[in-house]
Design a protein around this motif. Structure first.
Motif, PDB file in Angstrom:
ATOM      1  N   GLU A  10      15.647   9.428   4.416  1.00  0.00           N
ATOM      2  CA  GLU A  10      14.910  10.426   4.795  1.00  0.00           C
ATOM      3  C   GLU A  10      14.454  10.118   6.280  1.00  0.00           C
ATOM      4  O   GLU A  10      13.909  11.078   7.229  1.00  0.00           O
ATOM      5  N   ALA A  11      14.863   8.939   6.742  1.00  0.00           N
ATOM      6  CA  ALA A  11      14.275   8.435   8.190  1.00  0.00           C
ATOM      7  C   ALA A  11      12.891   8.654   8.446  1.00  0.00           C
ATOM      8  O   ALA A  11      12.540   9.095   9.517  1.00  0.00           O
ATOM      9  N   VAL A  12      11.863   8.420   7.333  1.00  0.00           N
ATOM     10  CA  VAL A  12      10.454   8.898   7.729  1.00  0.00           C
ATOM     11  C   VAL A  12       9.854   7.501   7.940  1.00  0.00           C
ATOM     12  O   VAL A  12      10.051   6.615   7.429  1.00  0.00           O
ATOM     13  N   THR A  13       9.156   7.317   9.136  1.00  0.00           N
ATOM     14  CA  THR A  13       8.348   6.054   9.343  1.00  0.00           C
ATOM     15  C   THR A  13       7.068   6.508   9.162  1.00  0.00           C
ATOM     16  O   THR A  13       6.347   7.504   9.669  1.00  0.00           O
ATOM     17  N   ILE A  14       6.383   5.516   8.321  1.00  0.00           N
ATOM     18  CA  ILE A  14       4.911   5.514   8.143  1.00  0.00           C
ATOM     19  C   ILE A  14       3.995   4.910   8.928  1.00  0.00           C
ATOM     20  O   ILE A  14       4.283   3.320   8.954  1.00  0.00           O
ATOM     21  N   GLY A  15       3.015   5.216   9.402  1.00  0.00           N
ATOM     22  CA  GLY A  15       2.117   4.364  10.447  1.00  0.00           C
ATOM     23  C   GLY A  15       1.056   3.937   9.569  1.00  0.00           C
ATOM     24  O   GLY A  15       0.273   4.867   8.979  1.00  0.00           O
ATOM     25  N   VAL A  16       0.611   2.599   9.342  1.00  0.00           N
ATOM     26  CA  VAL A  16      -0.112   2.220   8.333  1.00  0.00           C
ATOM     27  C   VAL A  16      -1.465   1.747   9.210  1.00  0.00           C
ATOM     28  O   VAL A  16      -1.340   0.725  10.074  1.00  0.00           O
ATOM     29  N   ILE A  17      -2.722   2.274   8.978  1.00  0.00           N
ATOM     30  CA  ILE A  17      -3.877   1.844   9.718  1.00  0.00           C
ATOM     31  C   ILE A  17      -4.848   1.352   9.008  1.00  0.00           C
ATOM     32  O   ILE A  17      -5.364   1.899   7.694  1.00  0.00           O
ATOM     33  N   GLY A  18      -5.281   0.109   9.052  1.00  0.00           N
ATOM     34  CA  GLY A  18      -6.595  -0.483   8.358  1.00  0.00           C
ATOM     35  C   GLY A  18      -6.773  -1.851   8.720  1.00  0.00           C
ATOM     36  O   GLY A  18      -6.154  -2.349   9.847  1.00  0.00           O
ATOM     37  N   ALA A  19      -7.597  -2.515   8.062  1.00  0.00           N
ATOM     38  CA  ALA A  19      -7.845  -4.409   8.237  1.00  0.00           C
ATOM     39  C   ALA A  19      -6.524  -4.626   7.792  1.00  0.00           C
ATOM     40  O   ALA A  19      -5.628  -4.268   7.068  1.00  0.00           O
ATOM     41  N   GLU A  20      -6.330  -6.179   8.397  1.00  0.00           N
ATOM     42  CA  GLU A  20      -5.369  -6.770   8.344  1.00  0.00           C
ATOM     43  C   GLU A  20      -5.020  -7.051   6.633  1.00  0.00           C
ATOM     44  O   GLU A  20      -3.854  -6.938   6.343  1.00  0.00           O
ATOM     45  N   ARG A  21      -6.060  -7.259   5.723  1.00  0.00           N
ATOM     46  CA  ARG A  21      -6.010  -7.464   4.375  1.00  0.00           C
ATOM     47  C   ARG A  21      -5.140  -6.133   3.734  1.00  0.00           C
ATOM     48  O   ARG A  21      -4.388  -6.712   3.041  1.00  0.00           O
ATOM     49  N   PHE A  22      -5.604  -5.241   4.071  1.00  0.00           N
ATOM     50  CA  PHE A  22      -5.103  -3.760   3.567  1.00  0.00           C
ATOM     51  C   PHE A  22      -3.616  -3.738   4.073  1.00  0.00           C
ATOM     52  O   PHE A  22      -2.894  -3.407   3.280  1.00  0.00           O
ATOM     53  N   ILE A  23      -3.295  -4.231   5.191  1.00  0.00           N
ATOM     54  CA  ILE A  23      -1.950  -3.892   5.901  1.00  0.00           C
ATOM     55  C   ILE A  23      -1.012  -4.960   5.105  1.00  0.00           C
ATOM     56  O   ILE A  23       0.025  -4.639   4.612  1.00  0.00           O
ATOM     57  N   HIS A  24      -1.552  -5.982   4.891  1.00  0.00           N
ATOM     58  CA  HIS A  24      -0.762  -7.079   4.106  1.00  0.00           C
ATOM     59  C   HIS A  24      -0.307  -6.657   2.479  1.00  0.00           C
ATOM     60  O   HIS A  24       0.891  -6.571   2.102  1.00  0.00           O
ATOM     61  N   ARG A  25      -1.420  -5.928   1.695  1.00  0.00           N
ATOM     62  CA  ARG A  25      -1.194  -5.467   0.563  1.00  0.00           C
ATOM     63  C   ARG A  25      -0.258  -4.176   0.388  1.00  0.00           C
ATOM     64  O   ARG A  25       0.576  -4.318  -0.230  1.00  0.00           O
ATOM     65  N   ILE A  26      -0.422  -3.492   1.375  1.00  0.00           N
ATOM     66  CA  ILE A  26       0.354  -2.242   1.429  1.00  0.00           C
ATOM     67  C   ILE A  26       1.999  -2.498   1.978  1.00  0.00           C
ATOM     68  O   ILE A  26       2.760  -2.045   1.249  1.00  0.00           O
ATOM     69  N   ALA A  27       2.148  -3.344   2.596  1.00  0.00           N
ATOM     70  CA  ALA A  27       3.365  -4.079   2.979  1.00  0.00           C
ATOM     71  C   ALA A  27       4.092  -4.554   1.959  1.00  0.00           C
ATOM     72  O   ALA A  27       5.139  -4.660   1.577  1.00  0.00           O
ATOM     73  N   ALA A  28       3.061  -5.294   1.143  1.00  0.00           N
ATOM     74  CA  ALA A  28       3.848  -6.337  -0.115  1.00  0.00           C
ATOM     75  C   ALA A  28       4.215  -5.144  -1.003  1.00  0.00           C
ATOM     76  O   ALA A  28       5.173  -5.384  -1.778  1.00  0.00           O
ATOM     77  N   VAL A  29       3.664  -4.116  -1.179  1.00  0.00           N
ATOM     78  CA  VAL A  29       3.776  -2.949  -2.347  1.00  0.00           C
ATOM     79  C   VAL A  29       5.170  -2.381  -1.936  1.00  0.00           C
ATOM     80  O   VAL A  29       5.950  -1.922  -2.547  1.00  0.00           O
ATOM     81  N   ALA A  30       4.973  -1.985  -0.330  1.00  0.00           N
ATOM     82  CA  ALA A  30       6.267  -1.298   0.169  1.00  0.00           C
ATOM     83  C   ALA A  30       7.624  -2.145  -0.084  1.00  0.00           C
ATOM     84  O   ALA A  30       8.839  -1.561  -0.294  1.00  0.00           O
ATOM     85  N   ARG A  31       7.397  -3.455  -0.033  1.00  0.00           N
ATOM     86  CA  ARG A  31       8.774  -4.172  -0.021  1.00  0.00           C
ATOM     87  C   ARG A  31       9.419  -4.157  -1.543  1.00  0.00           C
ATOM     88  O   ARG A  31      10.319  -4.581  -1.649  1.00  0.00           O
ATOM     89  N   GLU A  32       8.464  -4.000  -2.335  1.00  0.00           N
ATOM     90  CA  GLU A  32       8.930  -4.094  -3.738  1.00  0.00           C
ATOM     91  C   GLU A  32      10.006  -2.697  -4.052  1.00  0.00           C
ATOM     92  O   GLU A  32      10.704  -2.741  -5.162  1.00  0.00           O
ATOM     93  N   GLU A  33       9.935  -1.641  -3.087  1.00  0.00           N
ATOM     94  CA  GLU A  33      10.579  -0.594  -3.570  1.00  0.00           C
ATOM     95  C   GLU A  33      11.946  -0.845  -2.705  1.00  0.00           C
ATOM     96  O   GLU A  33      12.161  -1.002  -1.711  1.00  0.00           O
ATOM     97  N   THR A  34      13.011  -0.989  -3.806  1.00  0.00           N
ATOM     98  CA  THR A  34      14.382  -1.242  -3.323  1.00  0.00           C
ATOM     99  C   THR A  34      15.346  -0.086  -3.294  1.00  0.00           C
ATOM    100  O   THR A  34      16.327   0.017  -2.441  1.00  0.00           O
TER     101      THR A  34
END
Length: 442
Positions: A10-34
């Motif tokens: 769908e070419a949807v880009t999500i902008g993630v706003i938060g502390a570095e710790r939160f950004i790393h967690r959300i990125a790790a969860v997103a990477r699990e979606e293949t």
């Protein structure tokens, strides 16, 4: 700014706003979606007051914004609406017992003597009740739009300095740093992985809705009647939790066909987020209301269902709120849809059953309950738990009449619908009801 890129259909880009710790967690969860990879663009904001400035830097490159929590989200919209849809990671849920367990295992805080911010007080009370731990020395400050991080800090420090607590549990990373500098032991209550997955999916749906006209944002509010809420601390709370779980399962049945995300909104309602195109396909082009049939079949209970459409999340949710208020006025027999122009459209459960039936008045239901209680007492049954077959035999009426009687008692707040018993036999299991005769006194 760093990005995690993938071939998102769908070419949807999500902008993630938060502390570095939160950004790393959300990125790790997103990477699990293949299967359908996420495309993330991140903007670190250690302080919630910086959330809007970071968000405005990203709005030209993203379709939707995802904030780390309600505090940063409200800070971001405090000076006006954002140019793109936005959502945030909810607080509470399974994150609280995890934080309590971590505090107990590490010895950082004593769960029986602690201050907790952000989490709904009802969630905290239910968690402590399930753990069998007293809340006499537990202090809670829920999140409200008017609450600031500084007020959270003052709340924790006041209780700790007065010797009332052993430390604090917070959802705000910046606040955790301030507490540590002040010498207040603390645990950060991070959102659970399952919550992050659901929120990412919601953000994707919101971003898709903003890009495609046929996929405008559609938000559905499904709300249980106030009569379904327990009015005392007792075993009734257990049945209430079971009822909410059963409602969640019923919503998922239809939500899967609409590719919708289902999130708990508050103590008696759920939020279903989808797109206009998916809503049309799941309701035969809006010929029937979503969820009404599933809820009635699973719970023998009428819930209010309101659908809101809009080009922004705020507009869609405001319209859904107006719609569910109209639905509750119809005693749950109809759902309502409110679009951007505000004209409500009633949606029946099916084309064959478009009109609601009138409900008996509450005084009459009190008399009916007294009659059933009297018949139960005369038979030596003091369990106060019945089903339609039991009421039918007691009153000498048909099963259809008994079912309507029990539903009317629920609507009047005089009975509690219990989840169907799991029995190994064919056919729909009987729905049991807990009769609340103590409410006759009040």
């Amino acid at each position: 700014m760093d990005a995690v890129r993938g071939p998102l259909p769908e070419a949807v880009t999500i902008g993630v706003i938060g502390a570095e710790r939160f950004i790393h967690r959300i990125a790790a969860v997103a990477r699990e979606e293949t299967r359908t990879p996420y495309r993330l663009v991140t903007g670190a904001a250690d302080r919630e007051v910086d959330a809007r400035e970071r968000a405005m830097r990203l709005v030209g490159d993203v379709d939707v914004l995802l904030f780390s929590g309600p505090l940063s989200y409200d800070e971001a919209i405090s000076d006006g609406p954002l140019p793109v849809p936005a959502t945030f990671v909810p607080t509470g849920g399974v994150a609280l017992p995890t934080a309590l367990l971590r505090g107990a295992l590490t010895g950082a805080v004593d769960p029986a003597r602690v201050s907790i911010d952000s989490a709904p007080e009802r969630d905290v009370r239910e968690t402590y009740a399930e753990l069998g731990v007293s809340m006499d020395d537990v202090h809670v400050l829920e999140y409200r739009e008017s609450v600031t991080a500084e007020q959270f800090l003052a709340f924790h420090r006041e209780h700790y300095d007065a010797g009332r607590t052993s430390g604090a549990i917070t959802t705000v990373p910046w606040l955790a740093e301030q507490l540590s500098e002040a010498g207040v032991p603390n645990i950060t209550m991070a959102p659970a992985v399952m919550t992050l997955r659901a929120t990412l999916r919601t953000a994707r749906l919101l971003g898709s809705g903003a890009r495609l006209e046929d996929s405008r944002i559609a938000i559905v509010i499904v709300r249980l009647p106030d009569s379904a809420l327990p009015n005392r601390t007792s075993s009734s709370n257990y049945w209430y939790q079971e009822l909410m779980l059963s409602l969640h399962r019923a919503l998922l049945h239809d939500a899967r066909r609409m590719d919708a995300a289902v999130l708990q909104r508050d103590e008696n309602s759920y939020l279903v987020i989808t797109t206009m195109g998916s809503l049309r396909s799941g309701t035969d082009d809006l010929a029937r209301a979503p969820f009404l049939a599933s809820i009635r079949s699973a719970l023998s209970l009428d819930a209010g269902v309101g659908i809101g459409l809009g080009m922004t999340t705020l507009e869609a949710e405001e319209n859904a709120q107006a719609a569910v208020n109209l639905a509750e006025a119809s005693s749950g027999e109809l759902a309502y849809l409110v679009g951007p122009h505000g004209n409500p459209v009633p949606l029946p459960e099916s084309q064959e059953n478009p009109a609601p039936e009138p409900e008996p008045v509450a005084d009459r239901q009190a008399e009916v309950l007294q009659e059933i209680i009297g018949l139960l007492d005369a038979s030596g049954d003091d369990s106060r738990v019945v089903d339609a077959d039991r009421v039918s035999r007691l009153q000498g009426v048909t099963l259809r009449t008994a079912r309507r009687t029990l539903r009317a008692l629920v609507d009047a707040g005089l009975a509690w619908p219990m989840p169907p018993a799991r029995v190994q036999k064919a056919g729909r299991p009987a729905v049991r009801y807990q009769l609340l005769d103590e409410r006759l006194i009040t």
